[in-house]
Design a protein around this motif. Structure first.
Motif, PDB file in Angstrom:
ATOM      1  N   THR A   1      -6.881   5.094   2.300  1.00 39.29           N
ATOM      2  CA  THR A   1      -6.649   4.030   1.260  1.00 39.29           C
ATOM      3  C   THR A   1      -6.110   2.780   2.298  1.00 39.29           C
ATOM      4  N   VAL A   2      -5.107   3.228   3.158  1.00 39.65           N
ATOM      5  CA  VAL A   2      -4.581   2.111   3.925  1.00 39.65           C
ATOM      6  C   VAL A   2      -5.790   1.301   4.938  1.00 39.65           C
TER       7      VAL A   2
ATOM      8  N   GLU B   1       0.860  -1.281  -0.028  1.00 33.34           N
ATOM      9  CA  GLU B   1      -0.029   0.009   0.012  1.00 33.34           C
ATOM     10  C   GLU B   1       0.789   1.149   0.011  1.00 33.34           C
ATOM     11  N   MET B   2       1.861   1.169   0.821  1.00 32.40           N
ATOM     12  CA  MET B   2       2.770   2.719   0.884  1.00 32.40           C
ATOM     13  C   MET B   2       3.566   2.826  -0.439  1.00 32.40           C
TER      14      MET B   2
ATOM     15  N   GLN C   1      -4.195  17.158   3.290  1.00 23.77           N
ATOM     16  CA  GLN C   1      -5.229  16.295   2.423  1.00 23.77           C
ATOM     17  C   GLN C   1      -4.632  14.868   1.972  1.00 23.77           C
ATOM     18  N   ARG C   2      -3.510  15.008   1.347  1.00 22.57           N
ATOM     19  CA  ARG C   2      -2.578  13.957   0.924  1.00 22.57           C
ATOM     20  C   ARG C   2      -2.467  12.809   1.748  1.00 22.57           C
ATOM     21  N   GLY C   3      -2.139  13.329   2.956  1.00 23.82           N
ATOM     22  CA  GLY C   3      -2.150  12.307   4.038  1.00 23.82           C
ATOM     23  C   GLY C   3      -3.286  11.606   4.441  1.00 23.82           C
ATOM     24  N   GLN C   4      -4.263  12.221   4.601  1.00 27.14           N
ATOM     25  CA  GLN C   4      -5.694  11.914   4.635  1.00 27.14           C
ATOM     26  C   GLN C   4      -5.854  10.757   3.709  1.00 27.14           C
ATOM     27  N   ALA C   5      -5.858  11.130   2.515  1.00 24.44           N
ATOM     28  CA  ALA C   5      -6.271  10.073   1.468  1.00 24.44           C
ATOM     29  C   ALA C   5      -5.462   8.912   1.535  1.00 24.44           C
TER      30      ALA C   5
END
Length: 156
Positions: free
Chosen positions: A105-106, A26-27, A97-101
């Motif tokens: 996903t994770v 995922e990462m 926002q990028r971190g929240q997305a």
């Protein structure tokens, strides 16, 4: 005959290895590594912000590991650090926002993996499993902290 110790140690090791593989997969989509997943998930549960010291406790990682992870997440544009009195010490950390997305996903992938891994369990069995797993984890933690104590076989 295989001992309970062998069963639990090999099963937990196998589960941990597979969890790490899922996290790495995922990462990699974000150019990051597996350990970032746990940090993102923990931070997503604290949208108001969280201190690095608290993140260490939640993720059960040492200060250096969390510091490295946060620096990498910051560099990737996933974490914002609100300085405290002009210092990184006690800074409030939030997801961008990028971190929240990425965290979402994770979270979704983890949820799907847990659901598939738990196929064949009914709700009552699942509840017992997680309760027992938690008890084993707590007992092992106390053993590591306090030691095993005297051996009852040698005290007879």
């Amino acid at each position: 005959m295989v001992s309970r110790y062998e069963i639990i140690s090999s099963s937990v090791s196998s589960i941990y290895h597979d969890i790490q593989k899922i996290q790495r997969t995922e990462m990699a989509k974000y150019g990051l590594k597996g350990p970032h997943a746990q940090c993102l998930l923990a931070m997503s549960r604290h949208p108001e912000g969280i201190a690095a010291a608290r993140l260490c406790e939640i993720c059960e990682k040492d200060k250096a590991a969390i510091s490295r992870t946060l620096a990498e997440l910051e560099q990737a544009g996933m974490v914002h650090r609100q300085m405290h009195n002009g210092s990184k010490y006690r800074a409030s950390l939030t997801l961008t926002q990028r971190g929240q997305a990425a965290a979402e996903t994770v979270r979704k992938t983890a949820q799907r993996a847990v659901e598939r891994a738990g196929q064949g369990f009914d709700d009552a069995q699942r509840e017992v499993f997680y309760r027992v797993l938690g008890l084993i984890a707590d007992h092992l933690h106390h053993i590591c902290t306090d030691g095993l104590g005297p051996d009852p076989q040698t005290e007879k």
